[in-house]
Design an enzyme around this catalytic site. Structure first.
Site, PDB file in Angstrom:
ATOM      1  N   ASP A   1       3.017  -1.259  10.506  1.00 10.05           N
ATOM      2  CA  ASP A   1       1.901  -1.677  10.761  1.00 10.05           C
ATOM      3  C   ASP A   1       1.529  -2.446  10.851  1.00 10.05           C
ATOM      4  O   ASP A   1       0.786  -3.436  11.829  1.00 10.05           O
ATOM      5  CB  ASP A   1       0.922  -1.695   9.015  1.00 10.05           C
ATOM      6  CG  ASP A   1       1.410   0.177   8.932  1.00 10.05           C
ATOM      7  OD1 ASP A   1       1.500   1.099   9.679  1.00 10.05           O
ATOM      8  OD2 ASP A   1       0.860   0.357   8.048  1.00 10.05           O
TER       9      ASP A   1
ATOM     10  N   ALA B   1      -8.383   4.751   4.984  1.00 10.90           N
ATOM     11  CA  ALA B   1      -8.329   5.832   6.721  1.00 10.90           C
ATOM     12  C   ALA B   1      -7.029   5.682   7.384  1.00 10.90           C
ATOM     13  O   ALA B   1      -7.221   6.141   8.558  1.00 10.90           O
ATOM     14  CB  ALA B   1      -9.609   4.866   7.961  1.00 10.90           C
TER      15      ALA B   1
ATOM     16  N   SER C   1      -5.960  -1.457   7.156  1.00 11.96           N
ATOM     17  CA  SER C   1      -6.339  -3.176   6.888  1.00 11.96           C
ATOM     18  C   SER C   1      -5.828  -3.527   6.320  1.00 11.96           C
ATOM     19  O   SER C   1      -5.731  -4.805   6.104  1.00 11.96           O
ATOM     20  CB  SER C   1      -7.548  -2.319   6.118  1.00 11.96           C
ATOM     21  OG  SER C   1      -7.474  -1.327   5.111  1.00 11.96           O
TER      22      SER C   1
ATOM     23  N   LEU D   1      -5.876   3.197   8.922  1.00 11.84           N
ATOM     24  CA  LEU D   1      -5.962   2.194  10.269  1.00 11.84           C
ATOM     25  C   LEU D   1      -5.182   0.746  10.158  1.00 11.84           C
ATOM     26  O   LEU D   1      -5.608  -0.408  10.468  1.00 11.84           O
ATOM     27  CB  LEU D   1      -7.388   2.117  10.666  1.00 11.84           C
ATOM     28  CG  LEU D   1      -7.929   3.456  10.944  1.00 11.84           C
ATOM     29  CD1 LEU D   1      -9.163   2.704  11.459  1.00 11.84           C
ATOM     30  CD2 LEU D   1      -7.257   3.561  12.366  1.00 11.84           C
TER      31      LEU D   1
ATOM     32  N   TYR E   1       4.594   7.775  -1.393  1.00 12.65           N
ATOM     33  CA  TYR E   1       4.987   7.103  -0.095  1.00 12.65           C
ATOM     34  C   TYR E   1       6.647   7.478  -0.429  1.00 12.65           C
ATOM     35  O   TYR E   1       7.403   6.822   0.224  1.00 12.65           O
ATOM     36  CB  TYR E   1       4.169   6.125  -0.312  1.00 12.65           C
ATOM     37  CG  TYR E   1       4.493   5.344   1.983  1.00 12.65           C
ATOM     38  CD1 TYR E   1       3.911   5.943   2.778  1.00 12.65           C
ATOM     39  CD2 TYR E   1       5.527   4.422   1.428  1.00 12.65           C
ATOM     40  CE1 TYR E   1       4.985   5.366   4.178  1.00 12.65           C
ATOM     41  CE2 TYR E   1       5.595   3.374   2.763  1.00 12.65           C
ATOM     42  CZ  TYR E   1       5.966   4.165   3.671  1.00 12.65           C
ATOM     43  OH  TYR E   1       5.785   3.359   4.495  1.00 12.65           O
TER      44      TYR E   1
HETATM   45  C1  GAF Z   1       2.225   3.273   6.273  1.00 15.54           C
HETATM   46  C2  GAF Z   1       3.302   1.852   6.293  1.00 15.54           C
HETATM   47  F1  GAF Z   1       2.671   1.023   5.973  1.00 15.54           F
HETATM   48  C3  GAF Z   1       4.173   1.896   7.966  1.00 15.54           C
HETATM   49  O1  GAF Z   1       5.054   1.542   7.558  1.00 15.54           O
HETATM   50  C4  GAF Z   1       4.218   3.471   8.094  1.00 15.54           C
HETATM   51  O2  GAF Z   1       5.447   4.186   7.320  1.00 15.54           O
HETATM   52  C5  GAF Z   1       3.428   4.785   8.003  1.00 15.54           C
HETATM   53  O3  GAF Z   1       2.739   4.803   6.539  1.00 15.54           O
HETATM   54  C6  GAF Z   1       3.840   6.299   8.547  1.00 15.54           C
HETATM   55  O4  GAF Z   1       4.421   5.943   9.641  1.00 15.54           O
HETATM   56  O5  GAF Z   1       1.479   3.129   7.389  1.00 15.54           O
END
Ligand code: GAF
Length: 397
Positions: A180, A131, A135, A133, A230
Site C-alpha cells: 500500500d 473500504a 487510506s 483503498l 490478518y
Molecule cells: C492490506 C495490507 F496492508 C497489504 O500489505 C496487503 O497485504 C493487502 O492487505 C492484501 O494484499 O492492504
C-alpha cells in the site's frame, strides 16, 4: 493557496510551508502476496489525502484532522503509540524518520535538531476509510513525504515506503506488507506497477484499457484489517514455511516454494492442519498467477487477465478465507456477465471493495443491475467508484 493550505491557515493562523497530496491504491492482482515475498500489481488512484505543514520551534507536533473534526498535540521528544489511531498514522512515520536519521552514522545533526523543533500539520482526504483503498497508508506517505521536503531529509521513495510500513506495524499494530505504501508513493498516471516484494525491484506497465473501466463496488462493510485475522493469516503462512524448511532449509518464504512442495509437505496426506495447507496453496498459486497475468498484460490479452482475477477471488474466498458474503455476492453477480471481464475482492478482505473491469458501453446498465441485486440481497446501498489511475505522492502547487 491550495484548499488544504486554506484549512491549515484557518487552524494555525499562518501560511504553511508546503502541501502534499498522496493517493489511495487499487491492486489488480496479487493479494496477500506482499508479506510472502511474492508479486503485486497495484496502482495509485484518484482518491487521496492532502496535508499542509509548517515548522514550529517548541518541540510539539500539532495535528488537525479536518474530516474527523479533531485535533491533537504530542511532544516530539516522547513519541509512542497513541490511543487515537489517526494520530498514530502521523506520529508513527515521524518516529521512523527520526530513528532512521539517528541510525545513520553519517547523519547531519542539524537535520535532527530541525525535526525535533516540531511542526503543525493539517490533513483532509476523500479516500473512504475501511473500504480497502489504503487510506491509512496514504496518510502515512503524505506525512512522511511532507517532512522529507520540509527538512530536506533526502529519503528516496522506497526508503519512505519501508518506513511507513514499519510505522503501520509498530504504531498502528497491523503487520501489513509493503504494497500500500509502495503504491501510494510510486504511482504513475495510467500505469500499474509490478513489485517484486522479495528484491523490491519494480516495473511500470501502461494500462491501456481503451473500451474498459476499472470500477470498485464498495460493500459498505467496514473491514477490520487490524483485527486478528490478518495477522493470523501471516502466521499460518509462516508455519507452512517452517514445516517445509525441515526438508528444504534454503526455503525462506512461500516465494521459494513450489506447488509440488505444498502438496507433498502440507497436503491432505500429511498431518499438517488443513488451514495451513489451504493458506499456502492459495499464496503459492497466486504468486504464479500474477506472473502469468503480467504476460497477459504485455500482449493485451485482457480476457485472460480478467479470468485470473476471478480465480484469485475463488482462492481468497475458499482457501485463504478472507472474503465475506457481501464480497462473494458481488463477484458471483458479475461472473457470467459478458460485459465484465474480471472481478474479485481487493485488499485485506472481510469487507471493503471488489475491483471490476467493465466494458465502458455497458457501465451504467451493469452498475444499475448490480446495485439493485445488492440492495435486494443485503438491504444495503452499493457505492460505486469509477476509478482512474493517477500520479503517486507529490507536492501540491
Ligand atoms: C492490506 C495490507 F496492508 C497489504 O500489505 C496487503 O497485504 C493487502 O492487505 C492484501 O494484499 O492492504
Amino acid at each position: 493557496m491550495s484548499a488544504i493550505g486554506t484549512y491549515f491557515f484557518t487552524h494555525f493562523n499562518y501560511t504553511p510551508s508546503l502541501a502534499v497530496q498522496s493517493p489511495g491504491r487499487i491492486n489488480l492482482i496479487g493479494e496477500h502476496t506482499d508479506y510472502n515475498n511474492g508479486f503485486v500489481l497495484p496502482a495509485a488512484i484518484d482518491k487521496y489525502v492532502e496535508v499542509a505543514i509548517g515548522k514550529r520551534t517548541d518541540g510539539n507536533i500539532n495535528m488537525a484532522a479536518v474530516d474527523l473534526n479533531k485535533t491533537a498535540t504530542v511532544s516530539i521528544q516522547n513519541l509512542k503509540p497513541h490511543s487515537s489511531q489517526w494520530v498514530n498514522y502521523i506520529i508513527g512515520v515521524v518516529y521512523q524518520a527520526i530513528h532512521h536519521i539517528s541510525a545513520n552514522k553519517n547523519n547531519n545533526p542539524s537535520q535532527l535538531e530541525a525535526i525535533n523543533n516540531g511542526f503543525d500539520i493539517c490533513l483532509k482526504g476523500n479516500i473512504p476509510s475501511g473500504a480497502g483503498l489504503s487510506s491509512s497508508a496514504a496518510v502515512e506517505c503524505a506525512v512522511l513525504f511532507a517532512i522529507n521536503e520540509l527538512y530536506d531529509l533526502q529519503f528516496n521513495k522506497m526508503e519512505m515506503a519501508l518506513m511507513a510500513q514499519k510505522a503501520e506495524n509498530d504504531f498502528a499494530g497491523v503487520q501489513c506488507g509493503l504494497m500500500d505504501m509502495f503504491a501510494s508513493l510510486h504511482g504513475q498516471k495510467n500505469k500499474v506497477i509490478l513489485l517484486d516484494c522479495a528484491s523490491l525491484e519494480f516495473h511500470y506497465y501502461p494500462l491501456d484499457l481503451t473500451d474498459y473501466s476499472i470500477v470498485l463496488f464498495d460493500t459498505q462493510i467496514k473491514h477490520a484489517l487490524a483485527s486478528s485475522e490478518y495477522n493470523t493469516r501471516r502466521q499460518e503462512c509462516e508455519q507452512g514455511v517452517h514445516l517445509i524448511q525441515q526438508s528444504h532449509p534454503l526455503v525462506k518464504t512461500l516465494r521459494d516454494v513450489t506447488m509440488e512442495q505444498v502438496e507433498k509437505y502440507l497436503g491432505p496426506s500429511t498431518d499438517t492442519p488443513n488451514n495451513i495447507y489451504k493458506r499456502c496453496k492459495y499464496i503459492v498459486s497466486e504468486i504464479l498467477r500474477v506472473q502469468a497475468a503480467v504476460k497477459d498484460l504485455e500482449v493485451g490479452a485482457m480476457q485472460a487477465f480478467g479470468k485470473k482475477m476471478f480465480e484469485t477471488h475463488e482462492g481468497l474466498s475458499k482457501l485463504y478465507e478472507v472474503s465475506c458474503p457481501e464480497l462473494d455476492f458481488l463477484v458471483d453477480t458479475v461472473q457470467d456477465n459478458e460485459n465484465v471481464i474480471g472481478a474479485r475482492m481487493m485488499g485485506g478482505g472481510f469487507g471493503g471493495c471488489t475491483i471490476n473491469i467493465i466494458k465502458k458501453d455497458a457501465l451504467e446498465s451493469v452498475t444499475q443491475q448490480v446495485a439493485a441485486s445488492y440492495a435486494q440481497q443485503t438491504n444495503k446501498e452499493l457505492v460505486v467508484y469509477v476509478t482512474s489511475i493517477e500520479e503517486g505522492t507529490h507536492l501540491l502547487k
